[in-house]
Write a protein that holds these residues in place. Structure first.
Motif, PDB file in Angstrom:
ATOM      1  N   ALA A  61      49.481  26.331  34.312  1.00  0.00           N
ATOM      2  CA  ALA A  61      49.636  26.314  36.539  1.00  0.00           C
ATOM      3  C   ALA A  61      50.437  25.208  36.043  1.00  0.00           C
ATOM      4  N   ILE A  62      49.696  23.677  35.476  1.00  0.00           N
ATOM      5  CA  ILE A  62      50.555  22.560  35.965  1.00  0.00           C
ATOM      6  C   ILE A  62      51.683  22.682  34.569  1.00  0.00           C
ATOM      7  N   ALA A  63      51.471  23.266  33.487  1.00  0.00           N
ATOM      8  CA  ALA A  63      53.076  23.316  32.991  1.00  0.00           C
ATOM      9  C   ALA A  63      53.701  23.643  33.088  1.00  0.00           C
ATOM     10  N   ILE A  64      53.930  24.918  34.192  1.00  0.00           N
ATOM     11  CA  ILE A  64      54.671  25.899  34.624  1.00  0.00           C
ATOM     12  C   ILE A  64      55.896  24.806  35.696  1.00  0.00           C
ATOM     13  N   LYS A  65      54.935  23.837  36.718  1.00  0.00           N
ATOM     14  CA  LYS A  65      55.137  22.980  37.548  1.00  0.00           C
ATOM     15  C   LYS A  65      56.263  21.721  36.716  1.00  0.00           C
ATOM     16  N   GLU A  66      55.440  22.102  36.192  1.00  0.00           N
ATOM     17  CA  GLU A  66      56.100  20.378  35.719  1.00  0.00           C
ATOM     18  C   GLU A  66      57.715  20.795  34.999  1.00  0.00           C
ATOM     19  N   LYS A  67      57.701  21.726  34.470  1.00  0.00           N
ATOM     20  CA  LYS A  67      59.082  22.277  34.148  1.00  0.00           C
ATOM     21  C   LYS A  67      60.320  22.594  35.076  1.00  0.00           C
ATOM     22  N   LEU A  68      59.829  23.523  35.977  1.00  0.00           N
ATOM     23  CA  LEU A  68      60.107  24.089  37.270  1.00  0.00           C
ATOM     24  C   LEU A  68      60.894  22.918  37.739  1.00  0.00           C
ATOM     25  N   LYS A  69      60.012  21.637  37.878  1.00  0.00           N
ATOM     26  CA  LYS A  69      60.095  19.683  38.578  1.00  0.00           C
ATOM     27  C   LYS A  69      61.071  19.399  37.555  1.00  0.00           C
ATOM     28  N   ALA A  70      61.364  19.531  36.438  1.00  0.00           N
ATOM     29  CA  ALA A  70      62.326  19.047  35.959  1.00  0.00           C
ATOM     30  C   ALA A  70      64.184  19.720  35.496  1.00  0.00           C
ATOM     31  N   GLN A  71      62.911  21.220  36.314  1.00  0.00           N
ATOM     32  CA  GLN A  71      65.163  22.202  36.356  1.00  0.00           C
ATOM     33  C   GLN A  71      65.306  21.791  37.815  1.00  0.00           C
ATOM     34  N   ILE A  72      64.034  21.466  38.747  1.00  0.00           N
ATOM     35  CA  ILE A  72      64.900  20.809  39.516  1.00  0.00           C
ATOM     36  C   ILE A  72      66.109  19.490  40.296  1.00  0.00           C
ATOM     37  N   GLN A  73      65.347  18.837  39.117  1.00  0.00           N
ATOM     38  CA  GLN A  73      65.384  17.721  39.255  1.00  0.00           C
ATOM     39  C   GLN A  73      67.082  17.057  38.456  1.00  0.00           C
ATOM     40  N   GLN A  74      66.947  18.282  37.853  1.00  0.00           N
ATOM     41  CA  GLN A  74      68.583  18.023  36.977  1.00  0.00           C
ATOM     42  C   GLN A  74      69.770  19.494  38.077  1.00  0.00           C
ATOM     43  N   VAL A  75      69.722  20.312  38.710  1.00  0.00           N
ATOM     44  CA  VAL A  75      70.017  20.614  39.437  1.00  0.00           C
ATOM     45  C   VAL A  75      70.402  19.890  41.366  1.00  0.00           C
TER      46      VAL A  75
END
Ligand code: FSO
Ligand code: SF4
Length: 549
Positions: free
Chosen positions: A87-101
């Motif tokens: 859950a943490i790993a998926i969340k952090e990955k999404l956060k990184a994608q969000i930061q890019q966009v």
């Protein structure tokens, strides 16, 4: 520990020392911690969706993880540790994608930033989280009651969504709702009315989710047709498949072609025999063995082959059959063999096949006996004219839907007794594992129709709802005006989701048992009684008289 999500809950007011289901306080704590992590993931996923980022991995994972926390699904602390880390790993990955966009630096909430310390006790951290959740919500008992209703309801929704997506059916709205509901559970500023509406929204989204699952089943395996199912065993090596998952059953059937092994269904997989594309393609899908989940310790011990549990309800296994019991998907128990899925979620069943070949199998053929299944919406609505004509001519006085979960408590004998006492001029529709108390009774026929019709699993509640809606439409009336009574038994969270769906549809006069949910506060119960005339079961005689009165 605090858990009151199922009907079995200790003394009717929550398991506090140890789960009546066998769940340990440690597992309960890591489940609570996982839910908290899923809430953080939900908040991030909602933001990602706003920005048009695909969240499919998070969607599927959230459903599986919620499913794993349901009653009698997973008792294994290690599996919850893995879910938390994912859950943490998926969340952090999404956060990184969000930061890019996103052009701005995201200001993440405490919930979105929450991350347990995996180097110290997750159990203690889970206990802290549970206490915080209770103390934040516990001041208003009615809001707390509705929060639990929403949480337990979306667990049911998630399990249906999990099965639907396995069969290629998904709707973004379902995931969006689950995320929003998970986040709302942390809100302090929603009114009682908001929570009532949210609970009904759970019912609405559950209807859509069950529709998806129904589409998954019927598009993949055809519409169920009335089908005789042998209850006798036959000589030879054997595998027993329990739970609800048709896709996993099909995968096992595929992998056991030409092995000489006979495959039997157990519990909620009985209705699998009604699906033409399963039955016709795999003749070694032979019969049904055993009854409802709470009898599994006796039935699994006696079964002379390998056993696969695809979903709930798993009971803590006895030592004598642990070495022949396999789990998959969200199901788990320490010490049992787990079958990991491939990229499509399908396991390699070789260890099950090998175990079945090592075990003696059945030594002789039993004399034939059978039951019928497959009276799902297409089959019943296909004879709607016959049913309606028989109602019109007075041959059929009343229909009863007597369905839901089974359980170990003696007060569930009510359901057997009421079916036995239903007058000869009434039909009984049933579904889910509660039917095993009476599924093999010969109730005879009226107007050329069997008096007892099995609509399917609890997962087929959608089908039962469509039958009621279809009959009402044909008579140009509402479900509440039909000569139909709903007498339901509940046990776990799928049943809560279904109940909320029935309330969302405005269906009144439901009788619920064997007890009312412990998490309904007196005021919530009063509201349900006043608005929907929802009532607890009484005695079979009294309830029959009231339904027919
Ligand atoms: Fe029964 Fe168990 Fe189907 Fe439930 S097997 S009790 S509602 O989990 O799932 O009816
Ligand atoms: Fe108790 Fe039911 Fe929770 Fe198990 S799932 S701990 S029996 S309330």
């Amino acid at each position: 520990m605090f858990c009151e999500q199922c009907e079995q809950t200790a003394s009717g007011n929550g398991c506090h020392q140890w789960g009546a289901c066998g769940k340990s306080p440690q597992v309960n704590a890591v489940q609570d911690l996982l839910i908290h992590c899923l809430q953080g993931l939900a908040q991030v996923a909602l933001r990602a969706r706003e920005l048009g980022i695909k969240t499919q991995v998070a969607d599927l994972f959230t459903c599986e993880a919620l499913f794993a926390t349901m009653t009698n699904v997973n008792f294994q602390q290690q599996r919850f540790t893995e879910y938390i880390k994912r859950a943490i790993a998926i969340k952090e990955k999404l956060k990184a994608q969000i930061q890019q966009v996103s052009n701005t630096l995201e200001n993440w909430s405490e919930l979105a930033c929450f991350e347990p310390d995996c180097n110290s006790s997750l159990v203690e951290q889970g206990q802290d989280i549970s206490l915080k959740f209770i103390s934040q919500s516990g001041t208003d008992i009615d809001i707390f009651s509705l929060k639990l209703t929403v949480l337990y309801g979306i667990k049911g929704v998630a399990s249906y969504a999990f099965h639907a997506q396995e069969l290629g059916q998904a709707d973004e709205a379902v995931y969006q709702f689950c995320y929003q509901a998970l986040v709302n559970l942390q809100c302090q500023d929603l009114s009682l009315n908001d929570w009532v509406n949210l609970a009904l929204e759970v019912g609405k989204i559950n209807l859509r989710t069950m529709e998806l699952l129904d589409a998954g089943h019927t598009k993949t395996y055809g519409h169920p047709i009335p089908t005789p199912v042998p209850l006798n065993t036959k000589k030879g090596k054997a595998i027993l498949v329990s739970g609800h998952d048709l896709k996993q059953l099909k995968a096992l059937l595929e992998q056991t072609v030409n092995t000489g092994i006979t495959v039997y269904t157990h519990g909620e997989l009985l209705p699998a025999h009604g699906y033409p594309l399963l039955k016709q393609t795999y003749p070694h899908l032979y019969g049904h063995y055993g009854t409802a989940w709470q009898n599994q310790t006796r039935e699994f011990a006696k079964f002379p082959g390998a056993i696969v549990l695809t979903t709930n309800c798993l009971m803590p296994p006895h030592e004598e059959y642990q070495d022949k019991l396999f789990t998959l998907g969200p199901v788990g128990y320490a010490g049992l063999s787990y079958l990991p899925g491939n990229s499509e979620g399908t396991p390699d069943f070789t260890p099950v096949i090998q175990r079945a070949l090592e075990l003696p199998g059945f030594r002789e053929d039993e004399p034939p006996r059978q039951v019928m299944t497959g009276f799902a919406r297409n089959a019943v609505l296909g004879v709607a004219d016959q049913v309606l004509a028989a109602i019109g001519s007075g041959k059929i006085r009343h229909l009863f839907l007597i369905g839901g979960c089974d359980g170990a408590k003696p007060d569930r004998n009510y359901y057997t007794e009421i079916v036995e006492k239903v007058p000869q001029d009434c039909l009984v529709l049933t579904l889910a594992c509660g039917k095993f108390r009476f599924f093999n009774k010969n109730l005879g026929e009226i107007a050329g129709l069997p008096r007892l019709m099995d609509v399917g699993q609890c997962n087929d509640a959608y089908s039962a709802i469509q039958i009621a809606l279809g009959l009402a439409k044909a008579l140009n009336t509402t479900v509440n005006e039909l000569p139909l009574s709903l007498i339901l038994s509940w046990y776990e969270q799928k049943a809560i989701a279904v109940l909320l769906t029935l309330l969302y549809l405005g269906i009144k006069d439901i009788r619920l048992g064997p007890t009312v949910p412990a998490f309904f506060s007196p005021n919530v119960l009063k509201l349900l009684a006043e608005n929907y005339n929802l009532k607890p079961i009484t005695t079979p005689d009294q309830d029959l008289a009231a339904c027919l009165g």
